[in-house]
Design a protein around this motif. Structure first.
Motif, PDB file in Angstrom:
ATOM      1  N   LYS A 175      59.410  26.931  33.933  1.00  0.00           N
ATOM      2  CA  LYS A 175      59.540  27.404  33.051  1.00  0.00           C
ATOM      3  C   LYS A 175      59.279  29.029  32.801  1.00  0.00           C
ATOM      4  CE  LYS A 175      61.172  23.785  30.109  1.00  0.00           C
ATOM      5  NZ  LYS A 175      61.196  22.614  28.447  1.00  0.00           N
ATOM      6  N   VAL A 176      59.446  29.607  32.390  1.00  0.00           N
ATOM      7  CA  VAL A 176      59.727  31.066  32.423  1.00  0.00           C
ATOM      8  C   VAL A 176      59.496  31.843  30.650  1.00  0.00           C
ATOM      9  CG1 VAL A 176      59.886  33.557  32.753  1.00  0.00           C
ATOM     10  CG2 VAL A 176      59.905  31.881  34.240  1.00  0.00           C
ATOM     11  N   TYR A 177      57.963  32.619  30.886  1.00  0.00           N
ATOM     12  CA  TYR A 177      57.625  32.613  29.647  1.00  0.00           C
ATOM     13  C   TYR A 177      56.954  34.113  29.524  1.00  0.00           C
ATOM     14  CZ  TYR A 177      56.770  27.991  29.644  1.00  0.00           C
ATOM     15  OH  TYR A 177      57.069  26.223  29.048  1.00  0.00           O
ATOM     16  N   ARG A 178      56.540  34.714  28.437  1.00  0.00           N
ATOM     17  CA  ARG A 178      56.312  36.061  28.754  1.00  0.00           C
ATOM     18  C   ARG A 178      55.434  36.219  27.130  1.00  0.00           C
ATOM     19  NH1 ARG A 178      60.699  38.750  31.121  1.00  0.00           N
ATOM     20  NH2 ARG A 178      62.157  38.020  31.590  1.00  0.00           N
ATOM     21  N   ARG A 179      55.077  37.418  27.564  1.00  0.00           N
ATOM     22  CA  ARG A 179      54.032  37.748  25.885  1.00  0.00           C
ATOM     23  C   ARG A 179      53.037  37.127  25.958  1.00  0.00           C
ATOM     24  NH1 ARG A 179      56.276  42.130  23.964  1.00  0.00           N
ATOM     25  NH2 ARG A 179      58.923  42.585  23.615  1.00  0.00           N
ATOM     26  N   SER A 180      52.339  36.713  24.541  1.00  0.00           N
ATOM     27  CA  SER A 180      50.908  36.133  24.312  1.00  0.00           C
ATOM     28  C   SER A 180      50.827  34.776  24.731  1.00  0.00           C
ATOM     29  CB  SER A 180      50.864  36.027  22.913  1.00  0.00           C
ATOM     30  OG  SER A 180      50.230  37.508  22.649  1.00  0.00           O
ATOM     31  N   GLU A 181      52.578  34.274  24.466  1.00  0.00           N
ATOM     32  CA  GLU A 181      52.380  32.328  24.817  1.00  0.00           C
ATOM     33  C   GLU A 181      52.809  33.056  26.782  1.00  0.00           C
ATOM     34  OE1 GLU A 181      54.362  32.912  20.975  1.00  0.00           O
ATOM     35  OE2 GLU A 181      54.406  34.051  23.057  1.00  0.00           O
ATOM     36  N   GLY A 182      53.325  33.874  27.144  1.00  0.00           N
ATOM     37  CA  GLY A 182      52.870  33.209  28.414  1.00  0.00           C
ATOM     38  C   GLY A 182      51.931  34.222  29.238  1.00  0.00           C
ATOM     39  N   LEU A 183      50.969  35.201  28.395  1.00  0.00           N
ATOM     40  CA  LEU A 183      49.099  35.113  28.880  1.00  0.00           C
ATOM     41  C   LEU A 183      48.627  34.219  28.856  1.00  0.00           C
ATOM     42  CD1 LEU A 183      49.178  38.545  27.591  1.00  0.00           C
ATOM     43  CD2 LEU A 183      48.575  38.232  29.588  1.00  0.00           C
ATOM     44  N   ALA A 184      48.787  33.107  27.572  1.00  0.00           N
ATOM     45  CA  ALA A 184      47.682  32.008  27.327  1.00  0.00           C
ATOM     46  C   ALA A 184      48.055  30.659  28.540  1.00  0.00           C
ATOM     47  CB  ALA A 184      48.265  31.159  25.719  1.00  0.00           C
ATOM     48  N   VAL A 185      49.631  30.514  28.979  1.00  0.00           N
ATOM     49  CA  VAL A 185      50.037  29.798  29.900  1.00  0.00           C
ATOM     50  C   VAL A 185      49.493  29.911  30.985  1.00  0.00           C
ATOM     51  CG1 VAL A 185      51.634  28.446  31.158  1.00  0.00           C
ATOM     52  CG2 VAL A 185      52.088  28.792  28.958  1.00  0.00           C
ATOM     53  N   ALA A 186      49.476  31.186  31.025  1.00  0.00           N
ATOM     54  CA  ALA A 186      48.800  31.715  32.767  1.00  0.00           C
ATOM     55  C   ALA A 186      46.906  31.352  32.584  1.00  0.00           C
ATOM     56  CB  ALA A 186      48.950  33.218  32.634  1.00  0.00           C
ATOM     57  N   SER A 187      46.747  31.595  31.632  1.00  0.00           N
ATOM     58  CA  SER A 187      45.110  31.849  31.123  1.00  0.00           C
ATOM     59  C   SER A 187      44.578  29.844  31.190  1.00  0.00           C
ATOM     60  CB  SER A 187      44.561  32.474  30.083  1.00  0.00           C
ATOM     61  OG  SER A 187      45.488  31.991  28.904  1.00  0.00           O
ATOM     62  N   LEU A 188      45.297  29.325  31.105  1.00  0.00           N
ATOM     63  CA  LEU A 188      45.356  28.167  30.868  1.00  0.00           C
ATOM     64  C   LEU A 188      45.566  27.017  32.505  1.00  0.00           C
ATOM     65  CD1 LEU A 188      44.870  25.920  29.677  1.00  0.00           C
ATOM     66  CD2 LEU A 188      47.147  24.753  28.998  1.00  0.00           C
ATOM     67  N   GLU A 189      46.271  27.533  32.978  1.00  0.00           N
ATOM     68  CA  GLU A 189      46.276  27.603  34.500  1.00  0.00           C
ATOM     69  C   GLU A 189      45.551  27.842  35.248  1.00  0.00           C
ATOM     70  OE1 GLU A 189      50.569  27.540  35.921  1.00  0.00           O
ATOM     71  OE2 GLU A 189      51.611  25.913  34.069  1.00  0.00           O
ATOM     72  N   MET A 190      45.185  28.669  34.967  1.00  0.00           N
ATOM     73  CA  MET A 190      43.741  29.737  35.921  1.00  0.00           C
ATOM     74  C   MET A 190      42.984  28.955  35.733  1.00  0.00           C
ATOM     75  SD  MET A 190      45.195  34.116  35.780  1.00  0.00           S
ATOM     76  CE  MET A 190      44.517  33.798  35.022  1.00  0.00           C
ATOM     77  N   PHE A 191      42.525  28.553  34.355  1.00  0.00           N
ATOM     78  CA  PHE A 191      40.905  27.657  34.125  1.00  0.00           C
ATOM     79  C   PHE A 191      41.312  26.460  34.680  1.00  0.00           C
ATOM     80  CE2 PHE A 191      39.472  24.579  30.420  1.00  0.00           C
ATOM     81  CZ  PHE A 191      37.930  25.473  30.669  1.00  0.00           C
ATOM     82  N   LYS A 192      42.730  26.398  34.268  1.00  0.00           N
ATOM     83  CA  LYS A 192      42.479  24.733  35.197  1.00  0.00           C
ATOM     84  C   LYS A 192      42.000  24.784  37.130  1.00  0.00           C
ATOM     85  CE  LYS A 192      45.757  21.595  33.661  1.00  0.00           C
ATOM     86  NZ  LYS A 192      47.332  21.494  32.960  1.00  0.00           N
ATOM     87  N   SER A 193      43.075  25.575  37.861  1.00  0.00           N
ATOM     88  CA  SER A 193      42.346  25.839  39.092  1.00  0.00           C
ATOM     89  C   SER A 193      41.028  26.121  39.268  1.00  0.00           C
ATOM     90  CB  SER A 193      43.537  27.033  39.320  1.00  0.00           C
ATOM     91  OG  SER A 193      42.467  28.425  38.883  1.00  0.00           O
ATOM     92  N   GLY A 194      39.910  26.892  38.018  1.00  0.00           N
ATOM     93  CA  GLY A 194      38.925  27.109  38.765  1.00  0.00           C
ATOM     94  C   GLY A 194      38.359  28.218  38.947  1.00  0.00           C
ATOM     95  N   MET A 195      39.719  28.812  38.022  1.00  0.00           N
ATOM     96  CA  MET A 195      38.867  30.646  38.277  1.00  0.00           C
ATOM     97  C   MET A 195      38.070  31.148  38.195  1.00  0.00           C
ATOM     98  SD  MET A 195      41.734  33.754  38.250  1.00  0.00           S
ATOM     99  CE  MET A 195      42.883  33.138  40.006  1.00  0.00           C
ATOM    100  N   PHE A 196      37.752  30.286  36.809  1.00  0.00           N
ATOM    101  CA  PHE A 196      36.548  31.116  36.181  1.00  0.00           C
ATOM    102  C   PHE A 196      34.754  30.234  35.907  1.00  0.00           C
ATOM    103  CE2 PHE A 196      40.630  31.679  33.301  1.00  0.00           C
ATOM    104  CZ  PHE A 196      41.252  32.902  34.422  1.00  0.00           C
TER     105      PHE A 196
END
Length: 288
Positions: free
Chosen positions: A189-210
Motif C-alpha cells: 500500500k502507498v502512504y504519504r506525509r507523516s504516515e508514509g514517513l512513519a511506515v518508511a522509518s519502521l521498515e528501515m528500522f526492522k531491516s537493521g539500517m540504524f
C-alpha cells in the motif's frame, strides 16, 4: 470569527462580521478517529509522581557571537514568541486580527465539541502521535512488531527498542511535501506525509539500517547511524527525481548529529543507544 481571524479587506469586514459566527453549522457527525495506543489501567487515580529535579537551562548563546546557535536555542523561541504575543495583544500582526474578548467563548466552543463527541467517557478520547502514524490503515504495526520478538526479550529491552524506533522516526518526520509517497514493502500500500514517513522509518528500522549489530537489527546505535547517508536514506525512503522528498540531506544530518550525541555513555551506555536513556528515567517513573 473566533479568537483569530485572517485579515480581510475593509470592504469585506462588515460582511464577515455578519456571517462569521463562532458556533457555525458544522457537520456534527463524528469522524473516524485514529486507533488507540495501549492505554493505562483503571488505576489512574492511584498514580503518584516522583519529584522531578530542577534542571536549570544553560545560558543562551550570544546572538552577536553565534547567531545560528542562538536561533536554535529555546531562549530564541521564547523571546521571539514574546515579541509576537506583544504585537498580537495590540492587534498589530500582519496576517491576523486578534480579539481577546472572545477567548472564553472560543474555549467554551472547544469544550462543547469534546462533550458532544465523547461525554461522559472522556477516557475514550484517542491519543494522536507517532504511534497512530505507525498504525495507519488500521494495521497495528507496533503491536505486530512487539509480537515478532521472542519471549526472551524482557519488558525493559522492548521499551529500549521502542524508544530507539520512535526517536529516529520522529527525527525523520519533518514534513514530506505534496509529491512524495512511500510504498510499503510489506503490504504494497502507498502512504504519504507523516504516515508514509512513519511506515518508511519502521521498515528501515526492522531491516537493521540504524543498527551496527547484524544479529540485532531492531535497534538504533551510534555506530549504525554513522553509516546512514543521504544516499542510503534516499534508497530506504524510495526517493527518486519523480518521487522527491524535501530536506533529505537535513534529515541525514540530524541522524549524523544524533550519532555523535549518543557518545555520552552516562546517558546512552557503551553501545550508544537512545533506548538506554530508560535507565536515567527509571527513578522518575510514574508508579501505578
Amino acid at each position: 470569527m473566533g479568537l483569530f481571524n485572517r485579515k480581510a479587506s475593509k470592504a469585506s469586514v462588515h460582511n464577515d462580521e455578519k456571517a462569521g459566527q463562532l458556533y457555525t453549522n458544522t457537520d456534527r457527525t463524528s469522524t473516524t478517529l485514529s486507533l488507540k495506543s495501549p492505554g493505562l489501567s483503571n488505576g489512574l487515580s492511584k498514580m503518584t509522581e516522583m519529584p522531578m529535579p530542577d534542571v536549570p537551562l544553560p545560558k543562551a548563546p550570544d546572538p552577536a557571537v553565534d547567531p545560528a546557535a542562538y536561533l536554535r536555542s529555546i531562549h530564541s523561541v521564547r523571546q521571539r514568541s514574546a515579541i509576537i504575543l506583544k504585537r498580537a495583544k495590540v492587534n498589530k500582526l500582519n496576517h491576523f486580527d486578534v480579539d481577546p474578548s472572545r477567548f472564553s467563548e472560543t474555549a467554551d466552543y472547544v469544550v462543547s465539541i469534546i462533550k458532544r463527541d465523547f461525554a461522559p467517557d472522556y477516557r475514550s478520547i484517542p491519543p494522536h502521535g507517532r504511534w497512530q502514524h505507525f498504525d495507519v490503515g488500521g494495521r497495528p504495526r507496533v503491536n505486530q512488531l512487539l509480537q515478532s520478538w521472542p519471549s526472551s526479550i524482557d519488558a525493559q529491552e522492548r521499551t529500549r527498542r521502542l524508544i530507539d524506533l520512535f526517536l529516529v522516526s520522529v527525527l525523520l518526520d519533518a514534513g514530506a511535501g505534496t509529491k512524495w509517497c512511500y510504498k510499503s514493502k510489506e503490504s504494497g500500500k502507498v502512504y504519504r506525509r507523516s504516515e508514509g514517513l512513519a511506515v518508511a522509518s519502521l521498515e528501515m528500522f526492522k531491516s537493521g539500517m540504524f543498527s551496527s549489530d547484524t544479529t540485532e537489527p531492531c535497534q538504533v546505535d551510534g555506530a549504525g547511524l554513522k553509516t546512514v547517508t543521504a544516499e542510503t536514506l534516499a534508497k530506504g525512503m524510495q526517493v527518486t527525481p519523480e518521487n522527491p522528498l524535501p530536506g533529505l540531506e537535513g534529515r541525514a544530518g540530524l541522524l549524523a548529529r544524533l550519532s555523535k550525541a549518543l557518545n555520552n555513555q552516562e546517558l546512552f551506555g557503551v553501545d550508544a543507544r537512545p533506548g538506554n536513556m530508560l535507565g536515567m528515567l527509571e527513578p522518575f517513573r510514574i508508579a501505578i
